[in-house]
Design a protein around this motif. Structure first.
Motif, short mmCIF file in Angstrom:
data_model
loop_
_atom_site.label_atom_id
_atom_site.label_comp_id
_atom_site.label_asym_id
_atom_site.label_seq_id
_atom_site.Cartn_x
_atom_site.Cartn_y
_atom_site.Cartn_z
N ARG A 179 40.30 32.97 33.48
CA ARG A 179 40.17 33.69 34.76
C ARG A 179 41.12 34.87 34.82
O ARG A 179 40.75 35.98 35.23
CB ARG A 179 40.44 32.74 35.92
CG ARG A 179 40.29 33.39 37.30
CD ARG A 179 40.76 32.46 38.41
NE ARG A 179 42.16 32.10 38.26
CZ ARG A 179 43.17 32.91 38.58
NH1 ARG A 179 42.94 34.11 39.08
NH2 ARG A 179 44.41 32.50 38.42
N ALA A 180 42.35 34.67 34.37
CA ALA A 180 43.34 35.76 34.39
C ALA A 180 42.90 36.90 33.47
O ALA A 180 43.02 38.08 33.82
CB ALA A 180 44.71 35.23 33.98
N GLU A 181 42.39 36.55 32.28
CA GLU A 181 41.96 37.60 31.35
C GLU A 181 40.72 38.31 31.88
O GLU A 181 40.60 39.54 31.78
CB GLU A 181 41.67 36.99 29.97
CG GLU A 181 41.29 38.00 28.90
CD GLU A 181 42.40 38.99 28.59
OE1 GLU A 181 42.12 40.02 27.96
OE2 GLU A 181 43.58 38.76 28.97
N GLN A 182 39.80 37.55 32.48
CA GLN A 182 38.62 38.19 33.07
C GLN A 182 39.01 39.14 34.19
O GLN A 182 38.45 40.25 34.31
CB GLN A 182 37.66 37.12 33.61
CG GLN A 182 36.40 37.67 34.26
CD GLN A 182 35.43 38.28 33.28
OE1 GLN A 182 34.62 37.59 32.69
NE2 GLN A 182 35.49 39.60 33.10
N GLU A 183 39.98 38.76 35.00
CA GLU A 183 40.40 39.64 36.09
C GLU A 183 41.07 40.90 35.56
O GLU A 183 40.90 41.99 36.13
CB GLU A 183 41.31 38.88 37.05
CG GLU A 183 40.55 37.82 37.85
CD GLU A 183 41.42 37.06 38.82
OE1 GLU A 183 42.64 37.29 38.85
OE2 GLU A 183 40.86 36.20 39.54
N ARG A 184 41.83 40.78 34.45
CA ARG A 184 42.40 41.99 33.83
C ARG A 184 41.29 42.93 33.37
O ARG A 184 41.35 44.14 33.57
CB ARG A 184 43.30 41.60 32.65
CG ARG A 184 44.05 42.79 32.03
CD ARG A 184 44.79 42.38 30.76
NE ARG A 184 43.86 42.12 29.67
CZ ARG A 184 43.34 43.06 28.88
NH1 ARG A 184 43.64 44.33 29.05
NH2 ARG A 184 42.51 42.73 27.92
#
Length: 310
Positions: A239-244
């Motif tokens: 989720r964190a990488e997708q948001e980046r």
């Protein structure tokens, strides 16, 4: 090479151009090396991000020959055979397969209005004539037809198409295909791929085999990292990488809508980013797209810096 089911990150490769509109082959091959170094599992040339609709046939052929010759069978090369009607698509299939493509990617017919029965007939005719597997390309924003899930599943069950690249952004319809492939007997070796950069984590969570992200040209490492996190079950990290990556995708909107269309803005941003990263020599886009202004290019640079890419 032997064609196996597609998984992982398979970016739709931008087509670098010279200022006078010719294919910049040295930049194209550097871009291919950049993608391979990022860990991608295949390459898709002559798609929407490749500006295939703008390229004359001789340039389409040059792109495929250059990439397949350079990659030398290390990865599968998918080539778009995209045109308005079945006879025209068959001409492109003959050209790109003679140039070395391992699979062809085909939309529904467009310009004229089509019925699902005509769409199915189109794919059956293309598959019957193609020496390589056919991947269905769902791109309603461009062809103005949504590939019905039941048609895709019927074609998959009959061995007509070997996969689906879904760029509709319709996650519910995408889920129908994923679920249908899983539940219907007789469908094997069929790859379901999302072309929507912003929902990769969600698509992989419901069972997608891989992704075809235009933004993957700019940050292949990021999409490969996202794919790995999802496959490892690290959904918080994913989720964190997708948001980046979603924040980075904001670059596609830098173009002023009062003077250019969204395609000029998005493709212009991808190419500006690749130029700023030193991958391609020139950020030119094909006519009649409008180039980004210096201020807009500066905004692209800010997106890159915020994502840790400059």
């Amino acid at each position: 090479m032997t064609f196996t089911p597609l998984t992982g990150v398979i970016p739709p490769v931008c087509t670098p151009l010279t200022p006078d509109g010719e294919v910049d082959v040295p930049s194209l091959l550097r871009l291919v090396d950049h993608l391979v170094a990022g860990g991608v599992r295949g390459l898709f040339v002559l798609g929407s991000t490749s500006e295939a609709a703008f390229l004359p046939d001789r340039q389409r052929r040059l792109v495929v020959e250059s990439v397949t010759g350079h990659i030398g069978g290390q990865l599968p090369v998918l080539a778009g055979a995209i045109d308005m009607t079945t006879p025209r698509v068959l001409d492109h299939v003959a050209s790109v397969t003679a140039a070395g493509a391992d699979a062809v990617v085909v939309t529904a017919p467009f310009y004229t209005r089509t019925h699902p029965a005509e769409i199915a007939r189109h794919y059956r005719a293309v598959a019957a004539a193609s020496p390589v597997p056919v991947i269905a390309y769902d791109l309603p924003v461009a062809v103005h037809t949504k590939l019905p899930a039941d048609v895709v599943l019927e074609l998959a069950a009959d061995g007509v198409v070997a996969g689906l690249k879904d760029s509709s952004g319709d996650l519910a319809a995408f889920r129908q295909v994923v679920t249908g492939v899983r539940e219907r007997r007789g469908i094997t070796g069929f790859s379901v791929l999302t072309g929507s950069e912003l929902i990769v984590d969600a698509a992989l969570a419901i069972g997608a085999d891989g992704t075809v992200p235009g933004l993957g040209n700019v940050d292949p490492h990021g999409y490969v990292r996202l794919d790995g996190l999802c496959r490892a079950g690290d959904w918080e990290g994913a989720r964190a990488e997708q948001e980046r990556l979603c924040a980075l995708f904001g670059m596609v909107s830098v173009g002023d809508p009062a003077r250019m269309g969204p395609n000029s803005s998005a493709i212009g941003a991808f190419k500006a980013a690749l130029h700023l990263r030193g991958v391609i020599d020139c950020p030119a886009t094909a006519q009649p797209q409008i180039p980004l202004s210096p201020d807009e290019v500066e905004q692209v640079g800010k997106h890159l810096a915020a994502a840790g890419l400059l």
